[in-house]
Design a protein around this motif. Structure first.
Motif, mmCIF file in Angstrom:
data_model
loop_
_atom_site.group_PDB
_atom_site.id
_atom_site.type_symbol
_atom_site.label_atom_id
_atom_site.label_comp_id
_atom_site.label_asym_id
_atom_site.label_seq_id
_atom_site.Cartn_x
_atom_site.Cartn_y
_atom_site.Cartn_z
ATOM 1 N N SER A 130 1.000 -1.291 -0.085
ATOM 2 C CA SER A 130 -0.054 -0.056 0.288
ATOM 3 C C SER A 130 0.708 1.117 -0.044
ATOM 4 C CB SER A 130 -0.966 0.214 1.340
ATOM 5 O OG SER A 130 -1.928 1.097 1.091
ATOM 6 N N GLY A 131 0.675 2.115 -0.937
ATOM 7 C CA GLY A 131 1.164 3.416 -1.264
ATOM 8 C C GLY A 131 2.448 3.313 -2.027
ATOM 9 N N GLU A 132 2.879 2.215 -2.595
ATOM 10 C CA GLU A 132 4.085 2.280 -3.449
ATOM 11 C C GLU A 132 3.555 1.942 -4.738
ATOM 12 O OE1 GLU A 132 6.626 -1.048 -2.110
ATOM 13 O OE2 GLU A 132 7.067 0.173 -0.349
ATOM 14 N N PRO A 133 4.298 2.236 -5.728
ATOM 15 C CA PRO A 133 3.654 2.243 -7.177
ATOM 16 C C PRO A 133 3.487 0.785 -7.630
ATOM 17 C CG PRO A 133 6.077 2.670 -7.109
ATOM 18 C CD PRO A 133 5.529 2.713 -5.706
ATOM 19 N N PRO A 134 2.353 0.510 -8.435
ATOM 20 C CA PRO A 134 2.147 -0.808 -9.049
ATOM 21 C C PRO A 134 3.317 -1.343 -9.742
ATOM 22 C CG PRO A 134 0.847 0.725 -10.099
ATOM 23 C CD PRO A 134 1.839 1.613 -8.882
ATOM 24 N N ILE A 135 3.506 -2.718 -9.962
ATOM 25 C CA ILE A 135 4.653 -3.396 -10.649
ATOM 26 C C ILE A 135 4.086 -3.664 -12.078
ATOM 27 C CG2 ILE A 135 5.413 -4.392 -8.449
ATOM 28 C CD1 ILE A 135 4.867 -7.111 -9.859
ATOM 29 N N THR A 136 5.006 -3.583 -13.024
ATOM 30 C CA THR A 136 4.858 -3.685 -14.122
ATOM 31 C C THR A 136 5.511 -5.003 -15.032
ATOM 32 O OG1 THR A 136 6.498 -2.132 -15.145
ATOM 33 C CG2 THR A 136 4.214 -1.142 -14.937
ATOM 34 N N ILE A 137 6.277 -5.473 -14.000
ATOM 35 C CA ILE A 137 6.931 -6.875 -14.502
ATOM 36 C C ILE A 137 6.874 -7.723 -13.347
ATOM 37 C CG2 ILE A 137 8.465 -5.905 -16.381
ATOM 38 C CD1 ILE A 137 10.913 -5.836 -14.347
ATOM 39 N N ALA A 138 6.606 -9.250 -13.570
ATOM 40 C CA ALA A 138 6.570 -10.150 -12.509
ATOM 41 C C ALA A 138 7.726 -10.003 -11.532
ATOM 42 C CB ALA A 138 6.254 -11.305 -12.917
ATOM 43 N N SER A 139 8.959 -9.969 -12.149
ATOM 44 C CA SER A 139 10.040 -10.211 -11.082
ATOM 45 C C SER A 139 10.357 -8.914 -10.446
ATOM 46 C CB SER A 139 11.426 -10.317 -11.999
ATOM 47 O OG SER A 139 11.415 -9.091 -13.053
ATOM 48 N N ALA A 140 9.728 -7.989 -10.266
ATOM 49 C CA ALA A 140 9.636 -6.780 -9.562
ATOM 50 C C ALA A 140 8.709 -7.004 -8.191
ATOM 51 C CB ALA A 140 9.259 -5.539 -10.083
ATOM 52 N N LEU A 141 7.983 -8.089 -8.076
ATOM 53 C CA LEU A 141 7.239 -8.361 -6.921
ATOM 54 C C LEU A 141 8.119 -8.351 -5.542
ATOM 55 C CD1 LEU A 141 4.124 -8.797 -6.154
ATOM 56 C CD2 LEU A 141 4.788 -11.275 -6.201
ATOM 57 N N PRO A 142 7.811 -7.414 -4.727
ATOM 58 C CA PRO A 142 8.671 -7.441 -3.369
ATOM 59 C C PRO A 142 8.615 -8.938 -2.777
ATOM 60 C CG PRO A 142 7.118 -5.609 -3.629
ATOM 61 C CD PRO A 142 6.803 -6.544 -4.615
ATOM 62 N N ASP A 143 9.846 -9.288 -2.452
ATOM 63 C CA ASP A 143 10.103 -10.422 -1.889
ATOM 64 C C ASP A 143 8.946 -10.990 -0.761
ATOM 65 O OD1 ASP A 143 12.269 -11.080 -3.233
ATOM 66 O OD2 ASP A 143 13.738 -10.553 -1.941
ATOM 67 N N GLU A 144 8.528 -10.069 -0.024
ATOM 68 C CA GLU A 144 7.517 -10.567 1.233
ATOM 69 C C GLU A 144 6.364 -10.955 0.633
ATOM 70 O OE1 GLU A 144 7.691 -6.003 1.393
ATOM 71 O OE2 GLU A 144 9.061 -7.505 1.162
ATOM 72 N N LEU A 145 6.154 -10.260 -0.575
ATOM 73 C CA LEU A 145 4.546 -10.587 -1.158
ATOM 74 C C LEU A 145 4.895 -11.845 -1.881
ATOM 75 C CD1 LEU A 145 3.448 -7.008 -2.610
ATOM 76 C CD2 LEU A 145 2.754 -8.396 -0.570
ATOM 77 N N LEU A 146 5.824 -12.263 -2.443
ATOM 78 C CA LEU A 146 6.376 -13.347 -3.220
ATOM 79 C C LEU A 146 6.272 -14.398 -2.603
ATOM 80 C CD1 LEU A 146 7.081 -14.302 -6.268
ATOM 81 C CD2 LEU A 146 9.560 -14.172 -5.512
ATOM 82 N N ARG A 147 6.841 -14.304 -1.305
ATOM 83 C CA ARG A 147 6.414 -15.318 -0.285
ATOM 84 C C ARG A 147 5.106 -15.792 0.081
ATOM 85 N NH1 ARG A 147 11.584 -13.084 1.628
ATOM 86 N NH2 ARG A 147 10.366 -11.768 3.207
ATOM 87 N N ALA A 148 4.295 -14.697 0.054
ATOM 88 C CA ALA A 148 2.788 -15.013 0.744
ATOM 89 C C ALA A 148 1.929 -15.464 -0.468
ATOM 90 C CB ALA A 148 2.366 -13.545 1.325
ATOM 91 N N ILE A 149 2.385 -15.479 -1.684
ATOM 92 C CA ILE A 149 1.376 -16.080 -2.622
ATOM 93 C C ILE A 149 1.556 -17.287 -3.100
ATOM 94 C CG2 ILE A 149 1.009 -13.609 -3.272
ATOM 95 C CD1 ILE A 149 2.616 -14.124 -5.868
ATOM 96 N N ASP A 150 0.770 -17.980 -3.856
ATOM 97 C CA ASP A 150 0.719 -19.238 -4.154
ATOM 98 C C ASP A 150 0.999 -19.628 -5.730
ATOM 99 O OD1 ASP A 150 -0.413 -20.348 -1.742
ATOM 100 O OD2 ASP A 150 -1.847 -18.853 -2.213
ATOM 101 N N GLY A 151 0.841 -18.379 -6.575
ATOM 102 C CA GLY A 151 1.286 -18.702 -8.031
ATOM 103 C C GLY A 151 1.615 -17.310 -8.708
ATOM 104 N N VAL A 152 2.650 -17.508 -9.746
ATOM 105 C CA VAL A 152 2.832 -16.257 -10.450
ATOM 106 C C VAL A 152 2.605 -16.532 -12.221
ATOM 107 C CG1 VAL A 152 4.607 -14.701 -11.477
ATOM 108 C CG2 VAL A 152 4.497 -15.381 -8.710
ATOM 109 N N ALA A 153 1.833 -15.998 -12.755
ATOM 110 C CA ALA A 153 1.673 -16.174 -14.263
ATOM 111 C C ALA A 153 2.654 -14.966 -14.731
ATOM 112 C CB ALA A 153 0.264 -16.065 -14.652
ATOM 113 N N ASP A 154 3.909 -15.211 -15.385
ATOM 114 C CA ASP A 154 4.708 -14.133 -16.047
ATOM 115 C C ASP A 154 4.443 -13.953 -17.540
ATOM 116 O OD1 ASP A 154 6.797 -12.441 -16.743
ATOM 117 O OD2 ASP A 154 8.190 -13.418 -15.577
ATOM 118 N N ALA A 155 3.864 -12.878 -17.781
ATOM 119 C CA ALA A 155 3.708 -12.642 -19.357
ATOM 120 C C ALA A 155 4.550 -11.450 -19.783
ATOM 121 C CB ALA A 155 2.283 -12.230 -19.597
ATOM 122 N N GLY A 156 5.836 -11.192 -19.027
ATOM 123 C CA GLY A 156 6.687 -10.297 -19.478
ATOM 124 C C GLY A 156 6.253 -8.849 -18.934
#
Length: 195
Positions: A130-156
């Motif tokens: 919350s309060g930070e800019p949205p991401i436009t590439i999947a690899s930019a997802l912050p680590d703490e969010l990446l650890r908390a989710i169950d799947g990533v669909a990377d379309a570039g």
């Protein structure tokens, strides 16, 4: 965690896998017709989990994306007829649902609507704290969010603008946020003709 590398639209088997993960209560990073978002079933448990992940106040509700106007109507949304001719589009509409309101969208991405046919409506929120800019590439997802989710669909890279937001709960539609300038200009013309 499950990962899907997408070359364009997901295959039918990938759509089935993503849908199964979402239906089981998972949270998945998906590209949309605008930017990447976190997605989950549209229920209170998923809302609370994503709100905590994003450090977002629980009272601030998430957008609901649906496959069609009919799917939104099936969950009790009061959808003005003019939206039948606008959606699918990068437009988030504030709609009445009983005595409450919801923010809803029918995305302009066919495979995502196909996924929503399989899952039912989903919560959709930008993939950022919350309060930070949205991401436009999947690899930019912050680590703490990446650890908390169950799947990533990377379309570039996804370089779309956030959706326009329009309130349809009053007599006349009211813009809350401008989206892509060209789309917003066309939308203003369309809405003015309908009034």
């Amino acid at each position: 965690m499950k990962r899907w590398q997408l070359a364009g639209a997901p295959t039918e088997s990938q759509l089935d896998e993503i849908a199964a993960l979402l239906r089981s209560g998972g949270i998945v990073l998906l590209p949309t017709d605008t930017i990447y978002g976190l997605h989950a079933l549209a229920n209170d448990a998923s809302s609370a989990k994503i709100a905590a992940m994003k450090s977002r106040i629980a009272e601030k509700r998430f957008v609901i994306i649906a496959a069609s106007v009919a799917q939104l109507v099936s969950i009790g949304a009061d959808v003005p007829s003019m939206l039948n001719n606008i959606w699918p589009a990068p437009l988030t509409a504030i709609l009445r649902r009983g005595t409450d309101t919801i923010a809803a969208r029918v995305p302009d991405l066919k495979w995502l609507r196909d996924l929503l046919e399989r899952t039912g409506p989903l919560i959709s929120t930008s993939a950022n704290r919350s309060g930070e800019p949205p991401i436009t590439i999947a690899s930019a997802l912050p680590d703490e969010l990446l650890r908390a989710i169950d799947g990533v669909a990377d379309a570039g890279p996804q370089n779309g603008k956030p959706s326009a937001i329009v309130d349809f709960t009053e007599t006349e539609p009211r813009f809350i946020r401008e989206g892509d300038p060209r789309f917003t200009q066309d939308l203003r013309k369309t809405l003015s003709k309908k009034l």
